[in-house]
Scaffold this motif. Structure first.
Motif, PDB file in Angstrom:
ATOM      1  N   ILE A   1       5.205   7.399 -14.107  1.00  0.00           N
ATOM      2  CA  ILE A   1       5.017   7.604 -12.680  1.00  0.00           C
ATOM      3  C   ILE A   1       6.259   8.280 -12.116  1.00  0.00           C
ATOM      4  CG2 ILE A   1       4.737   6.479 -10.442  1.00  0.00           C
ATOM      5  CD1 ILE A   1       2.195   6.373 -12.016  1.00  0.00           C
TER       6      ILE A   1
ATOM      7  N   TYR B   1       3.598   1.209 -16.305  1.00  0.00           N
ATOM      8  CA  TYR B   1       3.625   2.673 -16.187  1.00  0.00           C
ATOM      9  C   TYR B   1       5.048   3.236 -16.224  1.00  0.00           C
ATOM     10  CZ  TYR B   1      -1.271   2.151 -15.004  1.00  0.00           C
ATOM     11  OH  TYR B   1      -2.605   1.840 -15.057  1.00  0.00           O
TER      12      TYR B   1
ATOM     13  N   TRP C   1       6.679   6.143  -6.628  1.00  0.00           N
ATOM     14  CA  TRP C   1       5.844   5.047  -6.152  1.00  0.00           C
ATOM     15  C   TRP C   1       5.880   4.960  -4.631  1.00  0.00           C
ATOM     16  CZ3 TRP C   1       2.528   2.182  -8.891  1.00  0.00           C
ATOM     17  CH2 TRP C   1       2.695   2.087 -10.285  1.00  0.00           C
TER      18      TRP C   1
ATOM     19  N   ILE D   1      -3.599   8.750 -15.331  1.00  0.00           N
ATOM     20  CA  ILE D   1      -2.374   9.076 -16.067  1.00  0.00           C
ATOM     21  C   ILE D   1      -2.688  10.002 -17.239  1.00  0.00           C
ATOM     22  CG2 ILE D   1      -0.455   8.163 -17.409  1.00  0.00           C
ATOM     23  CD1 ILE D   1      -0.289   7.465 -14.453  1.00  0.00           C
TER      24      ILE D   1
ATOM     25  N   VAL E   1       2.744  12.151 -11.332  1.00  0.00           N
ATOM     26  CA  VAL E   1       1.850  11.217 -10.649  1.00  0.00           C
ATOM     27  C   VAL E   1       2.610  10.415  -9.595  1.00  0.00           C
ATOM     28  CG1 VAL E   1       0.260   9.267 -10.931  1.00  0.00           C
ATOM     29  CG2 VAL E   1       0.442  10.993 -12.737  1.00  0.00           C
ATOM     30  N   ARG E   2       1.982  10.281  -8.427  1.00  0.00           N
ATOM     31  CA  ARG E   2       2.455   9.344  -7.411  1.00  0.00           C
ATOM     32  C   ARG E   2       1.609   8.083  -7.520  1.00  0.00           C
ATOM     33  NH1 ARG E   2       3.010   9.155  -2.665  1.00  0.00           N
ATOM     34  NH2 ARG E   2       5.228   9.244  -2.204  1.00  0.00           N
ATOM     35  N   GLY E   3       2.255   6.935  -7.648  1.00  0.00           N
ATOM     36  CA  GLY E   3       1.557   5.657  -7.702  1.00  0.00           C
ATOM     37  C   GLY E   3       1.390   5.089  -6.296  1.00  0.00           C
TER      38      GLY E   3
ATOM     39  N   ALA F   1      12.085   5.960 -11.654  1.00  0.00           N
ATOM     40  CA  ALA F   1      11.020   6.357 -10.729  1.00  0.00           C
ATOM     41  C   ALA F   1      11.565   6.464  -9.309  1.00  0.00           C
ATOM     42  CB  ALA F   1       9.879   5.343 -10.771  1.00  0.00           C
TER      43      ALA F   1
ATOM     44  N   THR G   1      -2.861   8.403  -7.188  1.00  0.00           N
ATOM     45  CA  THR G   1      -3.979   7.473  -7.333  1.00  0.00           C
ATOM     46  C   THR G   1      -4.524   7.145  -5.948  1.00  0.00           C
ATOM     47  OG1 THR G   1      -2.433   5.602  -7.325  1.00  0.00           O
ATOM     48  CG2 THR G   1      -3.087   6.485  -9.462  1.00  0.00           C
TER      49      THR G   1
END
Length: 364
Positions: free
Chosen positions: A163, A159, A166, A109, A119-121, A207, A84
């Motif tokens: 995810i 999430y 993070w 997402i 996905v990397r938050g 995560a 993101t």
């Protein structure tokens, strides 16, 4: 007369055929102006990365997922990880004390799930992008701890399971190796960093949790301060999994790749992963240098950073801060990314492809 007309028609037909053949030859020999973006193509970054269980990714703008089909096609075919860009920063996802705005991040997402990407938050805690309601609230230490805890656990909890990793803390160390001034440091104190990791882990134990920063590769003073802090965390069982190297840079800046590799090795010995998280290489300067020359330098930097990552077993991902110069958040003349403004692959793209191919060949 009839024969003359017939000969002329035959001549025109021959000319047309010859021109078509020449055009086909030009298309086939200029292999590095086009790229097949279909999934599974052996010249895509995604295909080559997945052969070695490695991640290649890019930051993503949720607005462009709605408006640009060329953008989404490249993202879906070339990458197995996305991040993101702005959608999870505090001021956008939590603009008012009792209001969260998950819709933009949810779109990313959804796109990732549709394209089988992780996905990397980015990012839970940062000195910047703090909303006005936090900055002007005159909250005391305990109230700020509660605000930060609730924010982290609400966002991470929303999430949970979606995810992969993070960026829990972003840019908390200065170039001099000191803690960066922030509202979190002033009100909560240095322990806000450790607490943030603990709260994020409680919200989603599966995560991966990263500290994310820029400039360590050429600054051992900053790296050493960060290394001491993160080693202390690991020794104290603080739930931290790795460090993100942003790698924002430019072609006139020298990078000590040997030093970078040594840092990765030190982190591996401490039990920490490494990921390249925001790479882009500006090439606006020097202004008097030709574009081909600058493009070649950019390609070499991309290749060497990826090569350094691949040669260190704890480096698990290579993520760029965008995929096309058309949508870079940087000053446009920097042209810092691997596809140009017309969505065509640059030398930098092919340098990454060739680096991955060479790595895969050596690992057979």
């Amino acid at each position: 007369m009839f024969k003359k007309i017939l000969y002329f028609i035959i001549f025109v037909i021959i000319i047309i055929i010859v021109l078509n053949i020449l055009n086909l030859q030009n298309d086939s020999t200029d292999t590095k102006t086009k790229v097949n973006v279909e999934k599974g193509n052996p010249n895509t970054l995604r295909y080559l990365a997945e052969k070695r269980k490695f991640y290649v990714g890019s930051a993503v703008d949720s607005n462009l997922l709605r408006s640009s089909s060329k953008y989404t096609k490249i993202l879906g075919s070339q990458l197995n990880m996305i991040a993101t860009e702005n959608e999870m920063k505090f001021d956008l996802i939590h603009p008012q004390k009792s209001k969260y705005n998950f819709e933009p991040a949810d779109k990313i997402i959804e796109f990732a799930e549709k394209n089988n990407q992780v996905v990397r938050g980015h990012t839970l805690v940062w000195a910047n992008r703090v909303p006005a309601w936090v900055q002007s609230g005159n909250y005391n230490k305990e109230q700020m701890k509660q605000i930060l805890k609730q924010h982290i656990q609400t966002v991470v909890g929303h999430y949970k399971g979606k995810i992969y990793a993070w960026d829990v803390i972003n840019e908390a160390i200065t170039k001099d190796g000191k803690l960066n001034d922030s509202i979190w440091l002033r009100t909560i104190g240095p322990e806000y960093i450790q607490l943030a990791f603990q709260w994020a882990h409680e919200a989603d134990p599966n995560a991966l949790l990263f500290y994310n920063d820029n400039g360590m590769e050429n600054n051992n003073k900053k790296f050493n301060a960060l290394y001491r802090l993160l080693k202390k965390f690991k020794d104290s069982n603080v739930p931290i999994d790795g460090i993100g190297y942003q790698m924002h840079s430019w072609i006139a800046r020298d990078i000590d790749y040997s030093n970078l590799s040594n840092q990765f090795q030190m982190l591996r010995e401490t039990g920490l992963q490494v990921q390249i998280t925001e790479m882009d290489i500006g090439m606006a300067s020097p202004k008097n240098e030709s574009y081909p020359s600058k493009a070649q330098k950019q390609a070499e930097i991309y290749s060497k950073v990826l090569d350094t990552c691949l040669k260190n077993s704890n480096c698990s991902a290579f993520v760029m801060w965008g995929i096309t110069d058309r949508y870079t958040p940087k000053y446009k003349p920097e042209k810092p990314l691997i596809f140009d403004s017309e969505f065509k692959p640059k030398k930098s793209y092919w340098s990454l492809v060739n680096t991955l191919k060479e790595y895969n060949k050596q690992k057979k």
